[in-house]
Design an enzyme around this catalytic site. Structure first.
Site, PDB file in Angstrom:
ATOM      1  N   LYS A 180       0.846  -1.209   0.000  1.00 37.81           N
ATOM      2  CA  LYS A 180       0.000   0.000   0.000  1.00 37.81           C
ATOM      3  C   LYS A 180       0.875   1.251   0.000  1.00 37.81           C
ATOM      4  O   LYS A 180       1.607   1.499   0.960  1.00 37.81           O
ATOM      5  CB  LYS A 180      -0.869   0.048   1.255  1.00 37.81           C
ATOM      6  CG  LYS A 180      -1.796   1.262   1.260  1.00 37.81           C
ATOM      7  CD  LYS A 180      -2.409   1.513   2.626  1.00 37.81           C
ATOM      8  CE  LYS A 180      -1.711   2.594   3.409  1.00 37.81           C
ATOM      9  NZ  LYS A 180      -1.834   3.949   2.845  1.00 37.81           N
ATOM     10  N   GLU A 223      11.027   1.427   9.257  1.00 40.21           N
ATOM     11  CA  GLU A 223      11.971   2.468   8.814  1.00 40.21           C
ATOM     12  C   GLU A 223      11.286   3.800   9.062  1.00 40.21           C
ATOM     13  O   GLU A 223      10.334   4.146   8.361  1.00 40.21           O
ATOM     14  CB  GLU A 223      12.287   2.311   7.318  1.00 40.21           C
ATOM     15  CG  GLU A 223      13.067   1.063   6.971  1.00 40.21           C
ATOM     16  CD  GLU A 223      14.539   1.156   7.355  1.00 40.21           C
ATOM     17  OE1 GLU A 223      14.937   2.157   7.982  1.00 40.21           O
ATOM     18  OE2 GLU A 223      15.264   0.214   7.040  1.00 40.21           O
ATOM     19  N   CYS A 265      14.016  10.918   4.603  1.00 36.85           N
ATOM     20  CA  CYS A 265      14.116  10.505   6.004  1.00 36.85           C
ATOM     21  C   CYS A 265      15.512  10.758   6.544  1.00 36.85           C
ATOM     22  O   CYS A 265      15.679  11.201   7.673  1.00 36.85           O
ATOM     23  CB  CYS A 265      13.753   9.033   6.144  1.00 36.85           C
ATOM     24  SG  CYS A 265      14.682   7.983   5.016  1.00 36.85           S
ATOM     25  N   GLY A 289       7.698   5.014   7.244  1.00 31.71           N
ATOM     26  CA  GLY A 289       6.855   6.187   7.478  1.00 31.71           C
ATOM     27  C   GLY A 289       7.289   6.901   8.747  1.00 31.71           C
ATOM     28  O   GLY A 289       8.451   6.824   9.159  1.00 31.71           O
ATOM     29  N   SER A 290       6.340   7.578   9.364  1.00 36.76           N
ATOM     30  CA  SER A 290       6.660   8.415  10.518  1.00 36.76           C
ATOM     31  C   SER A 290       6.806   7.584  11.796  1.00 36.76           C
ATOM     32  O   SER A 290       6.309   6.453  11.882  1.00 36.76           O
ATOM     33  CB  SER A 290       5.545   9.443  10.713  1.00 36.76           C
ATOM     34  OG  SER A 290       4.324   8.762  10.941  1.00 36.76           O
ATOM     35  N   GLU A 315      11.664  16.753  13.520  1.00 36.87           N
ATOM     36  CA  GLU A 315      11.933  16.465  12.105  1.00 36.87           C
ATOM     37  C   GLU A 315      11.103  17.405  11.242  1.00 36.87           C
ATOM     38  O   GLU A 315       9.882  17.301  11.208  1.00 36.87           O
ATOM     39  CB  GLU A 315      11.563  15.011  11.788  1.00 36.87           C
ATOM     40  CG  GLU A 315      11.893  14.656  10.363  1.00 36.87           C
ATOM     41  CD  GLU A 315      11.403  13.268   9.922  1.00 36.87           C
ATOM     42  OE1 GLU A 315      10.320  12.842  10.349  1.00 36.87           O
ATOM     43  OE2 GLU A 315      12.118  12.632   9.140  1.00 36.87           O
ATOM     44  N   GLY A 363       4.605   4.407  12.962  1.00 37.80           N
ATOM     45  CA  GLY A 363       5.410   3.199  13.183  1.00 37.80           C
ATOM     46  C   GLY A 363       5.121   2.557  14.535  1.00 37.80           C
ATOM     47  O   GLY A 363       5.049   1.326  14.656  1.00 37.80           O
TER      48      GLY A 363
END
Ligand code: NAD
Length: 468
Positions: free
Chosen positions: A167, A240, A274, A218-219, A371, A223
């Site tokens: 996805k 990740e 990232c 993702g974030s 971030e 996560g």
């Protein structure tokens, strides 16, 4: 405009509803993505489970299918690159490189030689450690590099004998759906399925009874939810997640020379990487020169629609991210920071933001501690190397970092002390299929790429044969 479909069991499938995908350079609708229902997701996982029965049997078939898949991607850079630029915003040349990168990653996993691991072979027994596929994988990707990050999962998962339902992010689903459609021209039906939808679809996937592994990029906040959702079923998980990479400049660098490389380490893909440089630490003695050199570079870069010739930086990908970057830059400036370059959005349609260099701020400012994931970077002054190492590490993040210096022995000694998954010297964002990539602390769990990335899609089995 072409039509984009779910890909389930090798078939193009429409959904009963669709959602809009915007071109971030104009803010206008570029295409429609199918909204995958729970019933269609069940079908996708069913198709993956069925396909895995044969797919896991013959490694040579898998390797040659992955080689064909790589060639498909090498031949599709123009088509997929065009879609990627329209939905993601990045310059066309960078989008085409991303597609070629998918080919490189798939080729790497087709070619990777995995030596048998014999751990005992004597008069008593022969024992070998072998790797078995985990089963069906649920893969979930973000919007900054939708294609290449998908290939970091597809290559090793399929090579190891797993099948997958993938996805993409709702902001960038179209290039991934088309990529999966093209890959299905060379893969057996059901081996790689593509579904699109919002975060809710991701939650259904991680909670679904069929997948035995979740591979998520993702974030940090999503996560953590993924980890919780996968836990009751003890699904294997690779995460990740985000980063807040420091770049530590030592006092022997030439500011003008280092600025060019550090700039691109921070601003590639408009800072939406990232492991981009997200805070720059410069020694007091050369601080002003570093800020000036970075600001001059930022002011000279061409920002615009990714399809325009000569454009180096595109827009921010989506409205929430645009608002977040605006907010963090405004917060820094209202707290006393100086915008040495940029400082705000660019007037006109789309989510364009001036490449921004912020000076005169320190740790404790939101854009230093959080971030930002956009084209705005703080430059922070420091006095002693020991102090800057401590400050670089004083974060929940630990994805990567870099140290810049002419005396490479000294630079390496500093790089050894960074708490992160990749610690570069005189480089940043140097990534390759053979290098394991992952984060310390909140930046992730497990790694992707290299033989380590392949192992993460396997279970270890001991094959023990008695000789007595
Ligand atoms: P995000 O976490 O919002 O979304 C990523 C994907 O997860 C999307 O497909 C989304 O629909 C899905 N999702 C969201 N919530 C979910 C949930 N609870 N359960 C299951 N799926 C869910 O991230 P984003 O905004 O798309 O991407 C930006 C973030 O990704 C940044 O933090 C960036 O640092 C990180 N990132 C990390 C890496 C890496 O390799 N470490 C690479 C690229 C991006």
């Amino acid at each position: 405009m072409s039509e984009f479909n779910l890909i389930i069991g090798g078939e193009r499938r429409a959904a009963s509803s669709t959602f809009d995908v915007l071109d971030p350079a104009t803010g206008e609708v570029f295409g429609q993505a199918p909204e995958c229902s729970q019933a269609l997701l069940d079908e996708a996982f069913g198709a993956a489970a069925k396909a895995q029965i044969d797919w896991k049997r013959d490694e040579e078939i898998r390797r040659s299918a992955l080689r064909e898949a790589a060639n498909k991607m090498f031949a599709s850079a123009d088509e997929l690159g065009g879609i990627l630029t329209r939905e993601q915003g990045k310059p066309l040349a960078r989008a085409q490189e991303e597609v070629l990168g998918v080919g490189v990653w798939l080729q790497y996993y087709a070619d990777l030689e995995v030596a048998p691991e014999v751990i005992q072979d004597d008069d008593f027994a022969r024992a070998e450690v072998v790797r078995r596929p985990i089963g069906v994988v649920a893969a979930i990707t973000p919007w900054n590099f939708p294609l290449i990050l998908a290939s970091w999962k597809i290559g090793p998962a399929l090579r190891a004998g797993n099948t997958m339902v993938l996805k993409p992010s709702p902001y960038t689903p179209l290039s991934t759906l088309r990529m999966i459609e093209l890959l299905n021209e060379v893969l057996p039906p059901g081996v790689l399925n593509g579904v699109s939808g919002g975060d809710e679809l991701g939650k259904w996937m991680t909670a679904h009874r069929t997948p035995r592994k979740v591979s998520f990029t993702g974030s940090v906040s999503a996560g953590k939810h993924v980890a919780v959702s996968a836990a009751p079923d003890l699904k294997r998980v690779t995460l990740e997640l985000g980063g807040n990479d420091p770049a530590v400049l030592l006092d022997d660098v030439n500011p003008a020379e280092v600025a060019e490389k550090v700039f691109w380490g921070a601003f590639m893909n408009s800072g939406q990487v990232c492991s981009a440089i997200k805070r720059i630490y410069a020694p007091e003695s050369i601080y002003d020169d570093v800020v000036d050199a970075l600001a001059a570079k930022a002011a000279s870069v061409k920002v615009g629609h990714g399809l325009e010739d000569g454009v180096e930086l595109g827009p921010i990908n989506n409205a929430p991210q645009f608002e977040r970057v605006k907010e963090l830059v405004a917060d820094a400036i209202s707290g006393g920071a100086r915008a040495a370059a940029g400082g705000g959005p660019i007037d006109g349609p789309g989510y364009f933001f001036q490449p921004t260099i912020l000076a005169g701020l320190t740790d404790g400012t939101r854009i230093v501690d959080e971030e930002q994931f956009g084209p705005a970077v703080p430059v922070i002054s420091y006095r002693h190397v020991d102090e800057v190492i401590e400050r670089a590490n004083a974060t929940h993040f630990g994805l990567s970092g870099s140290v810049w210096g002419v005396d490479v022995e000294r630079a390496n000694a500093v790089a050894d002390q960074l708490e992160c998954g990749t610690s570069w010297v005189n480089a940043h964002l140097a990534l390759a299929p053979h290098q394991p990539f992952g984060g310390f602390k909140w930046s992730g769990l497990g790694v992707e790429n290299g033989p380590w990335g392949l192992s993460s899609f396997t279970e270890i089995q001991v094959r023990y044969q008695s000789k007595i």
